[in-house]
Design a protein around this motif. Sequence first.
Motif, mmCIF file in Angstrom:
data_model
loop_
_atom_site.group_PDB
_atom_site.id
_atom_site.type_symbol
_atom_site.label_atom_id
_atom_site.label_comp_id
_atom_site.label_asym_id
_atom_site.label_seq_id
_atom_site.Cartn_x
_atom_site.Cartn_y
_atom_site.Cartn_z
ATOM 1 N N ALA A 30 9.065 -15.464 4.487
ATOM 2 C CA ALA A 30 10.482 -15.392 4.115
ATOM 3 C C ALA A 30 10.685 -13.880 4.755
ATOM 4 C CB ALA A 30 10.286 -15.231 2.744
ATOM 5 N N GLU A 34 13.971 -11.426 -1.864
ATOM 6 C CA GLU A 34 14.686 -12.393 -2.760
ATOM 7 C C GLU A 34 14.339 -14.097 -2.118
ATOM 8 O OE1 GLU A 34 19.343 -13.978 -3.098
ATOM 9 O OE2 GLU A 34 18.928 -11.715 -3.013
ATOM 10 N N GLU A 35 14.129 -14.262 -0.785
ATOM 11 C CA GLU A 35 13.542 -15.288 -0.309
ATOM 12 C C GLU A 35 12.173 -15.848 -0.640
ATOM 13 O OE1 GLU A 35 13.213 -17.847 3.992
ATOM 14 O OE2 GLU A 35 13.928 -15.840 3.966
ATOM 15 N N GLU A 38 11.937 -16.929 -4.284
ATOM 16 C CA GLU A 38 12.451 -18.079 -4.460
ATOM 17 C C GLU A 38 11.334 -18.957 -3.964
ATOM 18 O OE1 GLU A 38 15.646 -20.659 -2.002
ATOM 19 O OE2 GLU A 38 16.344 -19.143 -2.678
ATOM 20 N N LYS A 39 10.657 -18.840 -2.816
ATOM 21 C CA LYS A 39 9.537 -19.835 -2.354
ATOM 22 C C LYS A 39 8.382 -19.978 -3.345
ATOM 23 C CE LYS A 39 11.078 -20.146 2.484
ATOM 24 N NZ LYS A 39 10.838 -19.865 3.786
#
Length: 139
Positions: A30, A34-35, A38-39
């Motif tokens: 990532a 934020e990413e 999410e993951k």
Amino acid sequence: MKILAVDDDDSIRDLLTLQLRRHGYDVVTAADGEEALEKALKSAEKTKNIPIIMLTAKTEEIDTVLGLELGADDYMAKPFSMRELLARIWGYEYYGDTRTVDVHIRHLRSKLASAPEIAKAIETVRGVGYRFQYEEAGK
């Protein structure tokens, strides 16, 4: 073991991914927090008690303490040594098993499977632990 590598620097992220995969880890990447969240949340149902090691350019004591207080299990400042990172990650591979001595004895016994007379010399003493009692045949 699955590892989520997060870094905003593509070259560092690529280096981490390459090295970790060479050592047998399944790497997901990532580019930012934020990413990463999410993951991580997508796989949270499958994985519990995931160790978190922060790699960061922040080197002040307050940054380290804050990172640990926010839930990181370990904290490493950049630049970092890949050997040290791998040693720290390896230390978490048995994070779910609190019976460390039992795990090591089990691994030792499995490695000694080709020499069963030695393997059975590691005796379990119920309520106490283990003892090694080996006598060579004919002595």
